[in-house]
Structure formats: C-alpha cells, structure tokens
Design a protein around this motif. Structure first.
Motif, PDB file in Angstrom:
ATOM      1  N   MET A  11      31.439  90.203  -9.119  1.00 30.15           N
ATOM      2  CA  MET A  11      30.396  91.436  -8.774  1.00 30.15           C
ATOM      3  C   MET A  11      29.750  91.076  -7.459  1.00 30.15           C
ATOM      4  O   MET A  11      29.721  89.584  -6.958  1.00 30.15           O
ATOM      5  N   ARG A  12      28.621  91.843  -6.963  1.00 29.02           N
ATOM      6  CA  ARG A  12      27.889  91.558  -5.896  1.00 29.02           C
ATOM      7  C   ARG A  12      27.172  90.240  -5.916  1.00 29.02           C
ATOM      8  O   ARG A  12      26.465  90.079  -7.086  1.00 29.02           O
ATOM      9  N   ASP A  13      26.868  89.627  -4.848  1.00 28.62           N
ATOM     10  CA  ASP A  13      25.959  88.242  -4.977  1.00 28.62           C
ATOM     11  C   ASP A  13      24.615  88.410  -5.510  1.00 28.62           C
ATOM     12  O   ASP A  13      24.292  87.488  -6.110  1.00 28.62           O
ATOM     13  N   ALA A  14      24.141  89.674  -5.426  1.00 26.66           N
ATOM     14  CA  ALA A  14      22.686  89.734  -5.787  1.00 26.66           C
ATOM     15  C   ALA A  14      22.644  89.285  -7.462  1.00 26.66           C
ATOM     16  O   ALA A  14      21.551  89.107  -7.957  1.00 26.66           O
ATOM     17  N   GLY A  15      23.683  89.731  -8.037  1.00 24.00           N
ATOM     18  CA  GLY A  15      23.824  89.537  -9.430  1.00 24.00           C
ATOM     19  C   GLY A  15      24.608  88.017  -9.749  1.00 24.00           C
ATOM     20  O   GLY A  15      24.027  87.482 -10.540  1.00 24.00           O
ATOM     21  N   LEU A  16      25.539  88.041  -9.149  1.00 24.18           N
ATOM     22  CA  LEU A  16      26.558  86.972  -9.436  1.00 24.18           C
ATOM     23  C   LEU A  16      25.875  85.410  -9.207  1.00 24.18           C
ATOM     24  O   LEU A  16      26.043  84.597 -10.037  1.00 24.18           O
ATOM     25  N   GLU A 289      26.114 100.239  -1.304  1.00 22.84           N
ATOM     26  CA  GLU A 289      25.878  98.778  -1.325  1.00 22.84           C
ATOM     27  C   GLU A 289      24.693  98.338  -2.020  1.00 22.84           C
ATOM     28  O   GLU A 289      24.744  97.424  -2.903  1.00 22.84           O
ATOM     29  N   HIS A 290      23.490  99.067  -1.936  1.00 24.32           N
ATOM     30  CA  HIS A 290      22.321  98.704  -2.532  1.00 24.32           C
ATOM     31  C   HIS A 290      22.490  98.988  -4.134  1.00 24.32           C
ATOM     32  O   HIS A 290      21.850  98.236  -4.939  1.00 24.32           O
ATOM     33  N   THR A 291      23.107 100.110  -4.472  1.00 24.50           N
ATOM     34  CA  THR A 291      23.282 100.507  -6.036  1.00 24.50           C
ATOM     35  C   THR A 291      23.961  99.452  -6.635  1.00 24.50           C
ATOM     36  O   THR A 291      23.622  99.011  -7.741  1.00 24.50           O
ATOM     37  N   ARG A 292      25.153  99.081  -5.918  1.00 25.66           N
ATOM     38  CA  ARG A 292      26.032  97.764  -6.618  1.00 25.66           C
ATOM     39  C   ARG A 292      25.510  96.580  -6.630  1.00 25.66           C
ATOM     40  O   ARG A 292      25.502  95.681  -7.527  1.00 25.66           O
ATOM     41  N   ASP A 293      24.451  96.199  -5.806  1.00 24.68           N
ATOM     42  CA  ASP A 293      23.604  95.076  -5.515  1.00 24.68           C
ATOM     43  C   ASP A 293      22.576  95.066  -7.113  1.00 24.68           C
ATOM     44  O   ASP A 293      22.748  94.339  -7.812  1.00 24.68           O
ATOM     45  N   GLU A 294      21.897  96.212  -7.129  1.00 25.98           N
ATOM     46  CA  GLU A 294      21.091  96.425  -8.445  1.00 25.98           C
ATOM     47  C   GLU A 294      21.980  96.549  -9.752  1.00 25.98           C
ATOM     48  O   GLU A 294      21.453  95.917 -10.682  1.00 25.98           O
ATOM     49  N   MET A 295      23.068  97.122  -9.769  1.00 27.42           N
ATOM     50  CA  MET A 295      23.872  97.017 -10.953  1.00 27.42           C
ATOM     51  C   MET A 295      24.253  95.439 -11.284  1.00 27.42           C
ATOM     52  O   MET A 295      24.192  94.909 -12.493  1.00 27.42           O
ATOM     53  N   ALA A 296      24.743  94.677 -10.130  1.00 23.95           N
ATOM     54  CA  ALA A 296      25.143  93.406 -10.703  1.00 23.95           C
ATOM     55  C   ALA A 296      23.842  92.423 -11.009  1.00 23.95           C
ATOM     56  O   ALA A 296      23.922  91.690 -11.836  1.00 23.95           O
ATOM     57  N   ARG A 297      22.710  92.881 -10.351  1.00 21.07           N
ATOM     58  CA  ARG A 297      21.468  92.265 -10.799  1.00 21.07           C
ATOM     59  C   ARG A 297      21.048  92.470 -12.329  1.00 21.07           C
ATOM     60  O   ARG A 297      20.917  91.544 -13.138  1.00 21.07           O
ATOM     61  N   LEU A 298      21.223  93.862 -12.616  1.00 17.55           N
ATOM     62  CA  LEU A 298      20.736  94.175 -14.168  1.00 17.55           C
ATOM     63  C   LEU A 298      21.795  93.603 -14.882  1.00 17.55           C
ATOM     64  O   LEU A 298      21.477  93.172 -15.969  1.00 17.55           O
ATOM     65  N   ALA A 299      23.067  93.646 -14.436  1.00 18.54           N
ATOM     66  CA  ALA A 299      24.217  93.084 -15.517  1.00 18.54           C
ATOM     67  C   ALA A 299      23.829  91.606 -15.728  1.00 18.54           C
ATOM     68  O   ALA A 299      23.979  91.081 -16.933  1.00 18.54           O
ATOM     69  N   ALA A 300      23.279  90.759 -14.694  1.00 15.71           N
ATOM     70  CA  ALA A 300      22.928  89.447 -14.601  1.00 15.71           C
ATOM     71  C   ALA A 300      21.827  89.408 -15.673  1.00 15.71           C
ATOM     72  O   ALA A 300      21.838  88.386 -16.733  1.00 15.71           O
ATOM     73  N   GLU A 301      21.028  89.935 -15.464  1.00 13.49           N
ATOM     74  CA  GLU A 301      19.567  89.821 -16.038  1.00 13.49           C
ATOM     75  C   GLU A 301      19.890  90.137 -17.796  1.00 13.49           C
ATOM     76  O   GLU A 301      19.437  89.529 -18.455  1.00 13.49           O
ATOM     77  N   ASN A 302      20.770  91.340 -18.052  1.00 16.16           N
ATOM     78  CA  ASN A 302      21.186  91.478 -19.155  1.00 16.16           C
ATOM     79  C   ASN A 302      21.887  90.269 -20.145  1.00 16.16           C
ATOM     80  O   ASN A 302      21.496  89.942 -21.230  1.00 16.16           O
ATOM     81  N   LEU A 303      22.693  89.629 -19.059  1.00 18.66           N
ATOM     82  CA  LEU A 303      23.473  88.447 -19.807  1.00 18.66           C
ATOM     83  C   LEU A 303      22.499  87.597 -20.080  1.00 18.66           C
ATOM     84  O   LEU A 303      22.489  86.790 -21.030  1.00 18.66           O
ATOM     85  N   ILE A 304      21.733  86.940 -19.144  1.00 11.74           N
ATOM     86  CA  ILE A 304      20.716  85.855 -19.247  1.00 11.74           C
ATOM     87  C   ILE A 304      19.852  86.075 -20.271  1.00 11.74           C
ATOM     88  O   ILE A 304      19.820  85.108 -21.019  1.00 11.74           O
ATOM     89  N   ALA A 305      19.287  87.097 -20.547  1.00  9.35           N
ATOM     90  CA  ALA A 305      18.345  87.596 -21.634  1.00  9.35           C
ATOM     91  C   ALA A 305      19.223  87.171 -22.963  1.00  9.35           C
ATOM     92  O   ALA A 305      18.561  86.677 -23.735  1.00  9.35           O
ATOM     93  N   GLY A 306      20.429  87.815 -23.063  1.00  5.83           N
ATOM     94  CA  GLY A 306      21.216  87.711 -24.260  1.00  5.83           C
ATOM     95  C   GLY A 306      21.307  86.370 -24.685  1.00  5.83           C
ATOM     96  O   GLY A 306      21.197  85.590 -25.590  1.00  5.83           O
ATOM     97  N   LEU A 307      21.773  85.471 -23.555  1.00  6.03           N
ATOM     98  CA  LEU A 307      21.891  83.990 -23.634  1.00  6.03           C
ATOM     99  C   LEU A 307      20.660  83.156 -24.090  1.00  6.03           C
ATOM    100  O   LEU A 307      20.981  82.392 -24.825  1.00  6.03           O
ATOM    101  N   LYS A 308      19.573  83.766 -23.517  1.00  2.00           N
ATOM    102  CA  LYS A 308      18.372  83.043 -24.113  1.00  2.00           C
ATOM    103  C   LYS A 308      17.878  83.353 -25.302  1.00  2.00           C
ATOM    104  O   LYS A 308      16.692  82.883 -25.802  1.00  2.00           O
ATOM    105  N   GLY A 309      18.619  84.544 -25.873  1.00  2.00           N
ATOM    106  CA  GLY A 309      18.016  85.105 -27.197  1.00  2.00           C
ATOM    107  C   GLY A 309      16.903  86.025 -27.186  1.00  2.00           C
ATOM    108  O   GLY A 309      16.220  86.505 -27.934  1.00  2.00           O
TER     109      GLY A 309
END
Ligand code: GLV
Ligand code: GLV
Length: 324
Positions: A11-16, A289-309
C-alpha cells in the motif's frame, strides 16, 4: 518483540511506513493478489493482518492465522469481503477506512452520471473509429441534467456527497434510505418504487449485504423511466448484470455507468462490453493519490491500535469491545 503482521498488498508509503516502523511486516508486493493457499500460509502466526477487498476473511483464514491474531484491518470502507460474524465470534476487531474516500468516490459517481448521460466514452470512440465526418444537429445526443431528477439510493456519506455535487448541476434530488435525514435540499422518498418512478438519473450508494445483493434486478430496472441513466459505484453484486444487460440492450433505459462489476475484473467476453450505452471503469472510486495515502494511513492506524490492544479508530464490529 515487534508484532508480526501480513500486509496483503503493497500500500502507499503514507501508511506502509507506519506499519514498518512498528511491526515486523511481511508485505505482498506483487501486482496480483496472493492466491488463497498462499494467503492462508502467509497469515499463519501473525498478530495482525491488513486485508484488501480482494481477500476473503472467514473462519478458515482465521483458523489458519491462529488464536494470537489481534486485529484485521481492511484497506477499504466496504467490508463485504469479510465474514464479520466469524471474526466477531473470535473477539477480534475489524478496521475499515470510512470518510476519507467519500469525495473521491462521489466524484467518480458524478463522472459516470455525466459520461453515461452525455455519451462521453462512446463519443471518444466515435472519433478514434473514424466516424466523425461533420457536425450534425442530432449527432450523439444525450440527457440533460439541469431540471431533471437525481434519485440517490443509500444516503450515507457518499450518497450525500453526490447530492452536494448535484445541487450545482441544477438537479432536483430525491433519495431512498430509510434511516437517513434530508440534506442538500434532497427530498426523502418513502419507497424505492417512488424514487424509481420519479428519477431521470439513479445512483446507488448502499453497502453490499443480503438485502442489497441483486437489488437492481429486472423488476427494479422495469420501474425506471425509459430514458433514465443508472450508475453504480458501490459493489458489483448489488446489480443483476444479466438484467442490466437486457434493459440496456433493449433500450428500456438510456445508459448505465459502472465502477464496480461482478466479478472483478469483468471478463472480456462479458456482454456488457458489447454495448455502446454502458460505461465501465475498473473499480477506481477511491483511486486518487491523496485518497489512497489516507486509506493506507487509516488502515495502518487501525492495525497498530489493534496490536496495542487499543480501540480501533474505525471499527466495523465494536461489539467485540462490549463483551470484554
Ligand atoms: C472501495 O471500494 C472501498 O470499499 O474502499
Ligand atoms: C463513505 O465513507 C461511506 O461509508 O458512505
């Protein structure tokens, strides 16, 4: 130890980059998605998983992953690729990416309303095929928007963003969406039939679920006005494509514009591709471009929050938190 995750497509670097900073990540970097067997192998032993709308997440996959799995983060607002009860039953939160792709998708819906109504793609082919010999008063005539009625089926974020655009085009706006309130001057219809009877343009913005699968069938299409334009930017299976093909072929409606098909990719021998009055795009609703950056960022934020509990910023199945 850093959490172990699988990211099902580069996915886009903004999230990756957020994922790579926090996790030990295995990132699928091929253009084609992992096959089912490879996917089942890749998720084995992971703490988190970023899925794409092309990856089916169900009991089989969750079992293959193992009981340490803490979060499934879908890189999409739609989540019909996920069997939500299977994930919820295991107490695992699912993330999605609402809000940020609303404008990009509404833009594509509008692009399709115009392209289908004004025969844009057909006109372009007309030139390339050497058919453009002169200007003619009745050459390539399409449908006006100003003064006509746009019917929006599903008045959520994206449906409302389409209504907002429609104000500027001078359309009268009606919608069908039982739990939504009017906005942007749109008038609420009490039934889908009433919406179809009045609409010159119909645009669908519902999620795909048991109630909306093949909602656009022969009966739906037969209730549309004879010169109506139909647009779908939601999910392909909302439309019965055989019924749509027949309606378009027989000119029982004027034209259609589809950003989503069933299946995707649409096979090249699909009868829809033989029609002049059907514009088809390869699921590019959120493809800016902007939307896919934001999607990648949100997907990463959801992932990381879940990993942190922690609670996911955007959770599809918040009931997993009530049970804890
Ligand atoms: C795209 O179709 C999405 O659901 O994000
Ligand atoms: C968009 O974000 C929607 O869910 O309508």
């Amino acid at each position: 130890m850093r959490p172990k995750v699988f990211v099902a497509r580069k996915m886009r670097d903004a999230g990756l980059n957020l994922v790579l900073d926090f996790c030990d990540a295995d990132v699928w970097d091929q253009a084609m998605p992992p096959t089912r067997d490879v996917l089942l192998e890749k998720v084995r032993g992971v703490d988190g998983f970023i899925s794409m709308l092309t990856d089916r997440v169900d009991a089989e996959l969750l079992d293959a992953a193992g009981s340490q799995l803490k979060v499934v983060s879908n890189h999409a607002v739609g989540f019909d690729n996920i069997v939500v009860p299977d994930v919820t039953a295991r107490g695992i939160p699912i993330g999605n990416t609402p809000g940020i792709l609303t404008d990009a998708t509404a833009d594509i819906a509008f692009a399709l309303l115009l392209a289908a109504g004004r025969r844009i793609v057909e006109s372009e082919r007309y030139i390339r095929e050497g058919k453009w010999k002169t200007w003619h008063p009745s050459m390539l005539l399409g449908m006006d928007m100003a003064g006509k009625t746009l019917g929006i089926v599903g008045f959520g974020r994206i449906g409302r963003a389409v209504a907002k655009r429609a104000v500027g085009f001078g359309l009268r706006i009606i919608f069908y969406s039982p739990s939504a309130e009017p906005e942007f001057g749109a008038i609420k219809m009490n039934s889908l039939d009433e919406l179809l009877k009045q609409s010159d343009f119909v645009s669908v913005h519902t999620p795909l679920n048991a109630a909306t699968r093949h909602m656009v069938n022969a009966d739906f299409l037969s209730k549309m006005k004879p010169n109506a334009v139909f647009v779908n930017t939601s999910r392909g299976p909302v439309v019965d494509q055989t019924a749509l093909y027949e309606a378009l072929k027989a000119k029982r409606i004027f034209a259609a514009g589809l950003d989503v098909t069933d299946p995707e990719p649409l096979p090249l021998d699909s009868p829809l591709l033989t029609l002049e009055n059907c514009v088809i795009l390869p699921h590019i609703g959120s493809a800016s471009e902007h939307t896919r950056d934001e999607m990648a960022r949100l997907a990463a934020e959801n992932l990381i929050a879940g990993l942190k509990g922690e609670r996911l910023p955007h959770c599809v199945n918040p009931e997993v938190y009530d049970r804890k």
